[in-house]
Design a protein around this motif. Sequence first.
Motif, PDB file in Angstrom:
ATOM      1  N   GLN A 141       0.843  -1.202   0.000  1.00 11.40           N
ATOM      2  CA  GLN A 141       0.000   0.000   0.000  1.00 11.40           C
ATOM      3  C   GLN A 141       0.877   1.249   0.000  1.00 11.40           C
ATOM      4  O   GLN A 141       1.891   1.290   0.671  1.00 11.40           O
ATOM      5  N   GLU A 142       0.441   2.226  -0.734  1.00 10.71           N
ATOM      6  CA  GLU A 142       1.144   3.508  -0.764  1.00 10.71           C
ATOM      7  C   GLU A 142       0.185   4.634  -0.432  1.00 10.71           C
ATOM      8  O   GLU A 142      -1.000   4.528  -0.734  1.00 10.71           O
ATOM      9  N   GLU A 143       0.742   5.690   0.125  1.00 10.27           N
ATOM     10  CA  GLU A 143      -0.062   6.910   0.249  1.00 10.27           C
ATOM     11  C   GLU A 143       0.180   7.755  -0.998  1.00 10.27           C
ATOM     12  O   GLU A 143       1.312   8.012  -1.371  1.00 10.27           O
ATOM     13  N   ARG A 144      -0.895   8.146  -1.642  1.00  5.80           N
ATOM     14  CA  ARG A 144      -0.808   8.966  -2.857  1.00  5.80           C
ATOM     15  C   ARG A 144      -1.677  10.208  -2.664  1.00  5.80           C
ATOM     16  O   ARG A 144      -2.880  10.081  -2.453  1.00  5.80           O
ATOM     17  N   ILE A 145      -1.073  11.331  -2.778  1.00  2.00           N
ATOM     18  CA  ILE A 145      -1.839  12.575  -2.611  1.00  2.00           C
ATOM     19  C   ILE A 145      -2.330  13.014  -3.986  1.00  2.00           C
ATOM     20  O   ILE A 145      -1.548  13.407  -4.838  1.00  2.00           O
ATOM     21  N   TYR A 146      -3.629  12.885  -4.194  1.00  8.51           N
ATOM     22  CA  TYR A 146      -4.229  13.194  -5.489  1.00  8.51           C
ATOM     23  C   TYR A 146      -5.290  14.272  -5.328  1.00  8.51           C
ATOM     24  O   TYR A 146      -6.034  14.285  -4.351  1.00  8.51           O
ATOM     25  N   ARG A 147      -5.396  15.095  -6.364  1.00 11.15           N
ATOM     26  CA  ARG A 147      -6.571  15.972  -6.448  1.00 11.15           C
ATOM     27  C   ARG A 147      -7.765  15.150  -6.926  1.00 11.15           C
ATOM     28  O   ARG A 147      -7.608  14.286  -7.784  1.00 11.15           O
ATOM     29  N   LEU A 148      -8.926  15.434  -6.392  1.00 13.19           N
ATOM     30  CA  LEU A 148     -10.165  14.881  -6.936  1.00 13.19           C
ATOM     31  C   LEU A 148     -11.004  16.066  -7.417  1.00 13.19           C
ATOM     32  O   LEU A 148     -11.326  16.948  -6.630  1.00 13.19           O
ATOM     33  N   ARG A 149     -11.274  16.127  -8.714  1.00 12.01           N
ATOM     34  CA  ARG A 149     -12.038  17.247  -9.293  1.00 12.01           C
ATOM     35  C   ARG A 149     -13.399  16.702  -9.704  1.00 12.01           C
ATOM     36  O   ARG A 149     -13.509  15.828 -10.566  1.00 12.01           O
ATOM     37  N   CYS A 150     -14.426  17.214  -9.058  1.00  7.56           N
ATOM     38  CA  CYS A 150     -15.770  16.735  -9.379  1.00  7.56           C
ATOM     39  C   CYS A 150     -16.291  17.485 -10.608  1.00  7.56           C
ATOM     40  O   CYS A 150     -15.976  18.662 -10.801  1.00  7.56           O
ATOM     41  N   VAL A 151     -17.084  16.829 -11.392  1.00  9.80           N
ATOM     42  CA  VAL A 151     -17.661  17.445 -12.590  1.00  9.80           C
ATOM     43  C   VAL A 151     -18.523  18.654 -12.207  1.00  9.80           C
ATOM     44  O   VAL A 151     -18.766  19.541 -13.014  1.00  9.80           O
ATOM     45  N   GLU A 152     -18.946  18.694 -10.952  1.00  7.52           N
ATOM     46  CA  GLU A 152     -19.803  19.794 -10.493  1.00  7.52           C
ATOM     47  C   GLU A 152     -19.047  21.080 -10.228  1.00  7.52           C
ATOM     48  O   GLU A 152     -19.658  22.111  -9.964  1.00  7.52           O
ATOM     49  N   PHE A 277     -17.946   9.109 -21.985  1.00 11.85           N
ATOM     50  CA  PHE A 277     -17.243   7.945 -21.432  1.00 11.85           C
ATOM     51  C   PHE A 277     -15.888   8.352 -20.859  1.00 11.85           C
ATOM     52  O   PHE A 277     -15.482   7.872 -19.809  1.00 11.85           O
ATOM     53  N   PHE A 278     -15.193   9.260 -21.548  1.00 11.18           N
ATOM     54  CA  PHE A 278     -13.824   9.566 -21.107  1.00 11.18           C
ATOM     55  C   PHE A 278     -13.821  10.446 -19.866  1.00 11.18           C
ATOM     56  O   PHE A 278     -13.152  10.141 -18.883  1.00 11.18           O
ATOM     57  N   SER A 279     -14.555  11.555 -19.931  1.00  6.21           N
ATOM     58  CA  SER A 279     -14.659  12.439 -18.764  1.00  6.21           C
ATOM     59  C   SER A 279     -13.318  12.837 -18.173  1.00  6.21           C
ATOM     60  O   SER A 279     -13.152  12.882 -16.956  1.00  6.21           O
ATOM     61  N   ASN A 280     -12.362  13.096 -19.060  1.00  2.14           N
ATOM     62  CA  ASN A 280     -11.101  13.646 -18.583  1.00  2.14           C
ATOM     63  C   ASN A 280     -11.335  15.090 -18.132  1.00  2.14           C
ATOM     64  O   ASN A 280     -12.063  15.830 -18.780  1.00  2.14           O
ATOM     65  N   VAL A 281     -10.713  15.468 -17.035  1.00  5.71           N
ATOM     66  CA  VAL A 281     -10.843  16.851 -16.590  1.00  5.71           C
ATOM     67  C   VAL A 281     -10.264  17.741 -17.696  1.00  5.71           C
ATOM     68  O   VAL A 281      -9.118  17.553 -18.120  1.00  5.71           O
ATOM     69  N   ASN A 282     -11.071  18.677 -18.174  1.00  5.59           N
ATOM     70  CA  ASN A 282     -10.647  19.496 -19.308  1.00  5.59           C
ATOM     71  C   ASN A 282     -11.286  20.881 -19.203  1.00  5.59           C
ATOM     72  O   ASN A 282     -12.481  21.038 -19.450  1.00  5.59           O
ATOM     73  N   MET A 312      -5.616  21.149 -17.084  1.00  7.18           N
ATOM     74  CA  MET A 312      -5.836  20.071 -18.059  1.00  7.18           C
ATOM     75  C   MET A 312      -5.516  18.727 -17.397  1.00  7.18           C
ATOM     76  O   MET A 312      -4.497  18.598 -16.703  1.00  7.18           O
ATOM     77  N   PHE A 313      -6.342  17.762 -17.605  1.00  4.31           N
ATOM     78  CA  PHE A 313      -6.191  16.442 -16.975  1.00  4.31           C
ATOM     79  C   PHE A 313      -5.964  16.582 -15.467  1.00  4.31           C
ATOM     80  O   PHE A 313      -5.186  15.831 -14.866  1.00  4.31           O
ATOM     81  N   ASN A 314      -6.588  17.612 -14.900  1.00  4.59           N
ATOM     82  CA  ASN A 314      -6.521  17.829 -13.449  1.00  4.59           C
ATOM     83  C   ASN A 314      -5.090  18.028 -12.958  1.00  4.59           C
ATOM     84  O   ASN A 314      -4.798  17.778 -11.790  1.00  4.59           O
ATOM     85  N   GLY A 315      -4.200  18.437 -13.851  1.00  7.79           N
ATOM     86  CA  GLY A 315      -2.808  18.661 -13.455  1.00  7.79           C
ATOM     87  C   GLY A 315      -1.898  17.466 -13.717  1.00  7.79           C
ATOM     88  O   GLY A 315      -0.716  17.522 -13.430  1.00  7.79           O
TER      89      GLY A 315
END
Length: 333
Positions: A141-152, A277-282, A312-315
């Motif tokens: 297991q690793e700790e990964r610090i990620y952004r989560l960008r909601c479509v809202e 389907f893709f829903s890449n942050v854009n 783009m792509f949430n960074g």
Amino acid sequence: MLIKTCRDGFHHPVSSEITARDVYQGRRDLVKLMAGGLAGAAMASWASRAALAQSATPRPGKLAPLPGVRSSLTGAVTMERLTDYKDVSSYNNFYEFGTDKSDPAQNAHTLKTSPWTVEIEGLIKKPAKYTLEDLLKLSAQEERIYRLRCVEGWSMVIPWVGYSLSELIKKVEPLGNAKYVEFVTLADPKTMPFVGSRVLAWPYVEGLRLDEAMHPLTLLTFGMYGEVLPNQSGAPVRLVVPWKYGFKSGKSLVKIRFTDKQPATAWNKAAANEYGFFSNVNPNVDHPRWSQATERRIGEDGLFAKKRKTLMFNGYEAQVGQLYAGMDLKKFF
Ligand code: MTE
């Protein structure tokens, strides 16, 4: 999403710092140094040290710890301040428990997370039923610090805990004709009060192309802030795909199926013109009903808080951009 709560204003107290001050301060200095915020794959050693320090994020201490977690230095680390655990665990989308942001935290205590199995099936050499314990043992297991960008239009920065989904995929050996991966989540009307409501087709299903699922950033996630996931965040196992809008990250997974056809996903079925389907942050492709150019960071929404520019792509463009080379991202949104 389709629900009006997504665009309504909401009020959050300005959150206090969750990270120890010296760690946080060190990170702020790094932010200045890096002037961009996102550490690339080749992190300088000082950035590595900061990332390791960040793994010392205090646990909220209510749930079982996930032991043996090491910090990831795979370029998946942001130098931004972590969102408060309190906000991450009380402002959720988990429609099986209701459509208001506060519903999952209130209602998800009924979710029974043990025993838990995840069935892996479809176009693979080694279909199998994995218990949660099997999955936990499969890789470090690793700790990964990620952004989560909601479509809202809101975002958070969360220290997730898990390992790359590719570790599991390699074990089950996809066949040559496997092109997509479908993620099926639990739909249990006995414990999930909104399953059966007409807001979505149940179970909640998501999908990725196989190369997206194999990308090292795609995280099979068991915890956050060093603890097991709280129910409202998708316990006991969920997906986190940080360069895509949050709805691609299915919660409480029960089945992973390898297919040759693009899976029909819950939000795409509900409104195909709004949720591709893709829903890449854009930031350059607006949702039909609102702009995606900026976002509100949860915890920063006081009266004078500025919105942030959506990246783009949430960074994570440096890491994932090549997956979409030559594709018209306005068409394949
Ligand atoms: N997974 C399931 N099973 N049901 C859901 O309603 N909502 C999605 C995604 N995964 C959802 C889900 C949406 S819209 C988002 S934005 C993220 O979960 C939210 O994750 P969070 O509540 O941990 O921030």
